[in-house]
Scaffold this motif. Structure first.
Motif, PDB file in Angstrom:
ATOM      1  N   PHE A 156       0.647  -0.967  -0.119  1.00 64.03           N
ATOM      2  CA  PHE A 156       0.381  -0.132  -0.190  1.00 64.03           C
ATOM      3  C   PHE A 156       0.792   0.767   0.299  1.00 64.03           C
ATOM      4  N   ASP A 157       0.642   1.355  -0.803  1.00 64.89           N
ATOM      5  CA  ASP A 157       1.842   3.314  -1.415  1.00 64.89           C
ATOM      6  C   ASP A 157       1.149   4.598  -1.004  1.00 64.89           C
ATOM      7  N   GLU A 158       1.819   5.085  -0.028  1.00 63.75           N
ATOM      8  CA  GLU A 158       1.911   6.506   0.089  1.00 63.75           C
ATOM      9  C   GLU A 158       0.344   6.752   1.173  1.00 63.75           C
ATOM     10  N   VAL A 159       0.707   5.688   2.470  1.00 68.08           N
ATOM     11  CA  VAL A 159      -0.151   5.401   3.147  1.00 68.08           C
ATOM     12  C   VAL A 159       0.217   7.388   4.096  1.00 68.08           C
ATOM     13  N   ALA A 160      -1.106   8.521   3.875  1.00 65.78           N
ATOM     14  CA  ALA A 160      -1.112   8.878   5.441  1.00 65.78           C
ATOM     15  C   ALA A 160      -1.045   9.053   6.697  1.00 65.78           C
ATOM     16  N   TYR A 161       0.111   8.889   7.750  1.00 74.50           N
ATOM     17  CA  TYR A 161      -0.077   9.270   9.015  1.00 74.50           C
ATOM     18  C   TYR A 161       0.483  10.442   9.491  1.00 74.50           C
ATOM     19  N   THR A 162      -0.354  11.084  10.565  1.00 75.10           N
ATOM     20  CA  THR A 162      -0.447  11.962  11.244  1.00 75.10           C
ATOM     21  C   THR A 162       0.687  12.113  12.446  1.00 75.10           C
ATOM     22  N   LEU A 163       1.511  12.709  12.789  1.00 80.94           N
ATOM     23  CA  LEU A 163       2.333  12.480  13.878  1.00 80.94           C
ATOM     24  C   LEU A 163       2.195  14.158  14.387  1.00 80.94           C
ATOM     25  N   LYS A 164       2.150  14.434  15.810  1.00 81.08           N
ATOM     26  CA  LYS A 164       2.009  16.076  16.091  1.00 81.08           C
ATOM     27  C   LYS A 164       1.995  16.968  15.089  1.00 81.08           C
ATOM     28  N   GLY A 165       0.856  15.920  14.557  1.00 74.47           N
ATOM     29  CA  GLY A 165       0.289  17.523  13.780  1.00 74.47           C
ATOM     30  C   GLY A 165       0.485  17.248  12.091  1.00 74.47           C
ATOM     31  N   LYS A 166       2.413  16.491  11.832  1.00 75.63           N
ATOM     32  CA  LYS A 166       2.326  16.649  10.701  1.00 75.63           C
ATOM     33  C   LYS A 166       2.143  15.016   9.946  1.00 75.63           C
ATOM     34  N   THR A 167       2.587  15.446   8.672  1.00 77.09           N
ATOM     35  CA  THR A 167       1.578  14.286   8.024  1.00 77.09           C
ATOM     36  C   THR A 167       2.818  13.683   6.953  1.00 77.09           C
ATOM     37  N   GLN A 168       2.926  12.534   7.333  1.00 76.41           N
ATOM     38  CA  GLN A 168       3.701  11.898   6.683  1.00 76.41           C
ATOM     39  C   GLN A 168       3.360  10.707   6.062  1.00 76.41           C
ATOM     40  N   LEU A 169       4.113  10.187   4.708  1.00 75.57           N
ATOM     41  CA  LEU A 169       3.656   9.092   4.304  1.00 75.57           C
ATOM     42  C   LEU A 169       4.600   7.677   4.029  1.00 75.57           C
TER      43      LEU A 169
END
Ligand code: ADP
Length: 323
Positions: free
Chosen positions: A43-56
């Motif tokens: 699964f590519d480019e799944v977004a997750y957010t840590l301390k309000g910052k979104t990473q893929l």
């Protein structure tokens, strides 16, 4: 798949560790389907957010097969942070899009220059005729000016229509939904021309960034209708091509196109329509939009008559996994 391996929302909770969310929904289910199918999935480019910052993230689920037996004893979940990679890809896509836009702008300028040149010449002729009191001439020259201006208006209004619809949507939508919306918007024209639209959607296609795909499918529907002024059938189908791509086809029962035109169809301003009936921008715009997806569009004639336009959309980078 046994409950020992995926008890309840265990995976969802584990994956949610290190993010702002308490549970990352849907992953237990995805993992279960990987184990039961016995095939690994990425699964590519799944977004997750840590301390309000979104990473893929790239998440790869791999089953561990049982020795000498069907099924899996368990599996692995590999998680990679691909944010930098994905951002680079986006910048590249943006650069490509701008380059394509630059090429289009140069052609638009050229295309507008021809009628402008003509108009200027006819205005000069009209002024000279008035000076020389040849008063029957200006009317003829003005008619030529009007024709040139109408051509220019047609080009600019098609470009404006394109930019108006180009409020690129970042929403992820099922491809069938985007195709349906496009077809629905053309249904009154199809009914008036006695064109039957048949659908064959290969089920379970993942959701895709809808972007400007609506525009692509509208253009293809419009072209198919233009090719069947006395009625016919338009068959629209979608399917997965292996695990790599989605394919959408628009096949009509019109006359097809001349084989020698195959290469030119996607060039801006290439048209075989009568003057005033087409600008030749539709397919060029489709090709530009699909480039942003790293996709492509091809055209062919079918032996039983009619043409088929095939859109290929790579899954990588364009999907959400848990659709
Ligand atoms: P336009 O429709 O304004 O001519 P397009 O870029 O949409 O511009 O199409 C370019 C050309 O491709 C058309 O003029 C026509 O010759 C050909 N074409 C497009 N769609 C079809 C089709 N469904 N069947 C046959 N020819 C087509």
């Amino acid at each position: 798949m046994s409950n020992l391996i995926c008890p309840g929302d265990y995976i969802d909770k584990s994956l949610a560790r290190g993010t702002d969310e308490k549970v990352w929904l849907g992953w237990t289910e995805q993992f279960r389907s990987v184990l039961s199918s016995g095939r690994s999935r990425t699964f590519d480019e799944v977004a997750y957010t840590l301390k309000g910052k979104t990473q893929l993230l790239r998440i790869t689920c791999t089953p561990l097969p049982k020795k000498n037996a069907q099924g899996a004893v368990g599996g692995t979940v590999l998680i990679e942070d691909v944010t930098q990679d994905a951002n680079m890809q986006r910048q590249l896509a943006e650069a490509e899009r701008l380059a394509a836009l630059g090429r289009l702008a140069a052609k638009v300028a050229h295309e507008l220059n021809n009628p402008m040149d003509g108009i200027l010449r006819y205005v000069n002729l009209a002024m000279r005729a008035i000076e020389q009191e040849k008063l029957e001439k200006p009317k003829e020259y003005l008619a030529q000016c009007r024709e040139g201006l109408m051509r220019m208006m047609q080009i600019t209004s098609e470009l404006l229509e394109f930019s108006r619809r180009t409020r690129t949507s970042l929403e992820y939508v099922r491809i069938e939904q985007i195709i349906e919306d496009a077809i629905k918007s053309m249904e009154p024209q199809a009914d008036a021309l006695n064109v039957r639209i048949l659908r064959e959607y290969g089920g379970n296609l993942p959701a895709i960034r809808s972007g400007n795909l609506f525009q692509v499918f509208c253009n293809l529907t419009k072209n198919a209708l233009d090719a069947m002024p006395n009625g016919g059938e338009l068959q629209v189908s979608s399917r997965l091509e292996g695990e790599e791509a989605m394919v959408v086809e628009f096949q009509d029962t019109g006359p097809g196109f001349a084989p020698e035109d195959a290469e030119s169809l996607f060039e801006p301003f290439f048209t075989t329509r009568a003057p005033g009936e087409g600008t030749g921008l539709g397919l060029a715009i489709c090709r530009d939009i699909l480039e942003v997806y790293h996709g492509r569009i091809t055209a062919g004639n079918v032996p039983e008559g009619g043409s088929v336009f095939t859109v290929l959309l790579p899954l990588k980078g364009n999907l959400i996994a848990n659709s």
